[in-house]
Design a protein around this motif. Structure first.
Motif, PDB file in Angstrom:
ATOM      1  N   ASP A  65       0.812  -1.194  -0.095  1.00 40.88           N
ATOM      2  CA  ASP A  65       0.047  -0.024   0.076  1.00 40.88           C
ATOM      3  C   ASP A  65       0.703   1.299   0.096  1.00 40.88           C
ATOM      4  O   ASP A  65       0.517   2.067  -0.655  1.00 40.88           O
ATOM      5  N   VAL A  66       1.814   1.246   0.736  1.00 38.01           N
ATOM      6  CA  VAL A  66       2.592   2.414   0.840  1.00 38.01           C
ATOM      7  C   VAL A  66       3.691   2.558  -0.437  1.00 38.01           C
ATOM      8  O   VAL A  66       3.870   3.617  -0.946  1.00 38.01           O
ATOM      9  N   ARG A  67       3.908   1.658  -1.011  1.00 37.71           N
ATOM     10  CA  ARG A  67       4.713   1.410  -2.288  1.00 37.71           C
ATOM     11  C   ARG A  67       3.851   1.984  -3.572  1.00 37.71           C
ATOM     12  O   ARG A  67       4.407   2.245  -4.736  1.00 37.71           O
ATOM     13  N   ALA A  68       2.498   1.652  -3.507  1.00 41.48           N
ATOM     14  CA  ALA A  68       1.636   1.668  -4.649  1.00 41.48           C
ATOM     15  C   ALA A  68       1.735   3.212  -5.272  1.00 41.48           C
ATOM     16  O   ALA A  68       1.605   4.156  -4.403  1.00 41.48           O
ATOM     17  N   THR A  69       1.883   3.454  -6.338  1.00 40.96           N
ATOM     18  CA  THR A  69       1.890   4.743  -7.197  1.00 40.96           C
ATOM     19  C   THR A  69       0.568   5.524  -6.869  1.00 40.96           C
ATOM     20  O   THR A  69       0.616   6.524  -6.353  1.00 40.96           O
ATOM     21  N   SER A  70      -0.434   4.756  -6.893  1.00 36.83           N
ATOM     22  CA  SER A  70      -1.775   5.498  -6.575  1.00 36.83           C
ATOM     23  C   SER A  70      -2.011   5.762  -5.238  1.00 36.83           C
ATOM     24  O   SER A  70      -2.857   6.568  -4.651  1.00 36.83           O
ATOM     25  N   SER A  71      -1.085   5.618  -4.141  1.00 35.66           N
ATOM     26  CA  SER A  71      -1.200   5.896  -2.694  1.00 35.66           C
ATOM     27  C   SER A  71      -0.681   7.128  -2.250  1.00 35.66           C
ATOM     28  O   SER A  71      -0.606   7.665  -1.480  1.00 35.66           O
ATOM     29  N   TRP A  72      -0.006   7.865  -3.506  1.00 33.80           N
ATOM     30  CA  TRP A  72       0.791   9.200  -3.402  1.00 33.80           C
ATOM     31  C   TRP A  72       0.426  10.239  -4.039  1.00 33.80           C
ATOM     32  O   TRP A  72      -0.402  10.002  -5.247  1.00 33.80           O
ATOM     33  N   GLY A  73       0.404  11.368  -3.619  1.00 39.45           N
ATOM     34  CA  GLY A  73       0.063  12.702  -4.393  1.00 39.45           C
ATOM     35  C   GLY A  73       1.188  13.644  -3.912  1.00 39.45           C
ATOM     36  O   GLY A  73       2.043  13.460  -3.309  1.00 39.45           O
ATOM     37  N   ILE A  74       0.636  14.612  -4.760  1.00 36.17           N
ATOM     38  CA  ILE A  74       1.474  16.016  -4.384  1.00 36.17           C
ATOM     39  C   ILE A  74       0.416  17.094  -4.063  1.00 36.17           C
ATOM     40  O   ILE A  74      -0.430  17.383  -4.721  1.00 36.17           O
ATOM     41  N   ILE A  75       1.140  17.914  -3.055  1.00 38.30           N
ATOM     42  CA  ILE A  75       0.165  19.091  -2.565  1.00 38.30           C
ATOM     43  C   ILE A  75       1.412  20.226  -2.433  1.00 38.30           C
ATOM     44  O   ILE A  75       2.619  20.123  -1.758  1.00 38.30           O
ATOM     45  N   ASN A  76       0.971  21.193  -2.885  1.00 33.08           N
ATOM     46  CA  ASN A  76       2.146  22.334  -2.924  1.00 33.08           C
ATOM     47  C   ASN A  76       3.759  21.952  -3.217  1.00 33.08           C
ATOM     48  O   ASN A  76       4.713  22.288  -2.634  1.00 33.08           O
ATOM     49  N   GLY A  77       3.879  20.838  -4.244  1.00 34.98           N
ATOM     50  CA  GLY A  77       5.020  20.515  -4.492  1.00 34.98           C
ATOM     51  C   GLY A  77       5.744  19.280  -3.624  1.00 34.98           C
ATOM     52  O   GLY A  77       6.806  19.070  -3.435  1.00 34.98           O
ATOM     53  N   ARG A  78       4.820  19.038  -2.452  1.00 38.40           N
ATOM     54  CA  ARG A  78       5.447  17.941  -1.622  1.00 38.40           C
ATOM     55  C   ARG A  78       4.815  16.748  -1.870  1.00 38.40           C
ATOM     56  O   ARG A  78       3.621  16.616  -1.913  1.00 38.40           O
ATOM     57  N   LYS A  79       5.317  15.705  -1.787  1.00 38.08           N
ATOM     58  CA  LYS A  79       4.990  14.388  -2.255  1.00 38.08           C
ATOM     59  C   LYS A  79       4.189  13.843  -0.646  1.00 38.08           C
ATOM     60  O   LYS A  79       4.999  13.888   0.381  1.00 38.08           O
ATOM     61  N   VAL A  80       3.077  13.373  -0.927  1.00 34.59           N
ATOM     62  CA  VAL A  80       2.253  12.948   0.416  1.00 34.59           C
ATOM     63  C   VAL A  80       1.564  11.672  -0.083  1.00 34.59           C
ATOM     64  O   VAL A  80       1.284  11.392  -0.964  1.00 34.59           O
ATOM     65  N   LEU A  81       1.434  10.970   1.218  1.00 31.55           N
ATOM     66  CA  LEU A  81       0.782   9.649   1.219  1.00 31.55           C
ATOM     67  C   LEU A  81      -0.902   9.868   1.315  1.00 31.55           C
ATOM     68  O   LEU A  81      -1.137  10.487   2.215  1.00 31.55           O
ATOM     69  N   THR A  82      -1.631   9.359   0.485  1.00 29.33           N
ATOM     70  CA  THR A  82      -2.831   9.742   0.436  1.00 29.33           C
ATOM     71  C   THR A  82      -3.645   8.413   0.931  1.00 29.33           C
ATOM     72  O   THR A  82      -4.806   8.578   1.328  1.00 29.33           O
ATOM     73  N   ASP A  83      -3.282   7.319   0.590  1.00 28.47           N
ATOM     74  CA  ASP A  83      -3.875   6.175   1.254  1.00 28.47           C
ATOM     75  C   ASP A  83      -3.066   5.493   2.490  1.00 28.47           C
ATOM     76  O   ASP A  83      -2.082   4.669   2.056  1.00 28.47           O
ATOM     77  N   TYR A  84      -3.424   5.765   3.470  1.00 27.52           N
ATOM     78  CA  TYR A  84      -2.472   5.369   4.790  1.00 27.52           C
ATOM     79  C   TYR A  84      -3.549   4.749   5.996  1.00 27.52           C
ATOM     80  O   TYR A  84      -3.154   4.873   6.903  1.00 27.52           O
ATOM     81  N   GLY A  85      -4.656   4.376   5.628  1.00 28.14           N
ATOM     82  CA  GLY A  85      -5.688   3.770   6.519  1.00 28.14           C
ATOM     83  C   GLY A  85      -6.449   2.540   6.281  1.00 28.14           C
ATOM     84  O   GLY A  85      -6.175   1.945   5.280  1.00 28.14           O
ATOM     85  N   TYR A  86      -7.413   2.109   7.004  1.00 27.55           N
ATOM     86  CA  TYR A  86      -8.041   1.141   6.567  1.00 27.55           C
ATOM     87  C   TYR A  86      -9.054   1.417   5.725  1.00 27.55           C
ATOM     88  O   TYR A  86      -9.990   1.925   5.466  1.00 27.55           O
TER      89      TYR A  86
END
Length: 86
Positions: A65-86
């Protein structure tokens, strides 16, 4: 600085939540040709990699889940994990 505060910078911020809904800040998708990211190379930063491993351990996040490309996004140029829960 508590370790949770350091790792929070990698998480997409939650704007509002209740028992049946979660609203997060809007993140732009990550454009990669692979389904899974190589986290060591993802930000070219050893601290990033170490912090993500620690975040995963503390909160029991699944590796894929942490490695999945679909679990990440960018906010204000910063990479953030968007899928980190149940």
């Amino acid at each position: 600085v508590p370790s949770h505060d350091i790792q929070r910078k990698y998480l997409c911020p939650v704007i509002r939540y209740s028992s049946n809904i979660l609203v997060m800040a809007r993140a732009e998708g990550i454009a990669y040709d692979t389904e899974y990211l190589n986290l060591k190379n993802f930000c070219h930063d050893l601290n990033f990699y170490i912090d993500i491993l620690e975040l995963s351990r503390i909160f029991g996040l699944y590796k894929n889940d942490v490695r999945a490309t679909s679990s990440w996004g960018i906010i204000n140029g910063r990479k953030v994990l968007t899928d980190y829960g149940y």
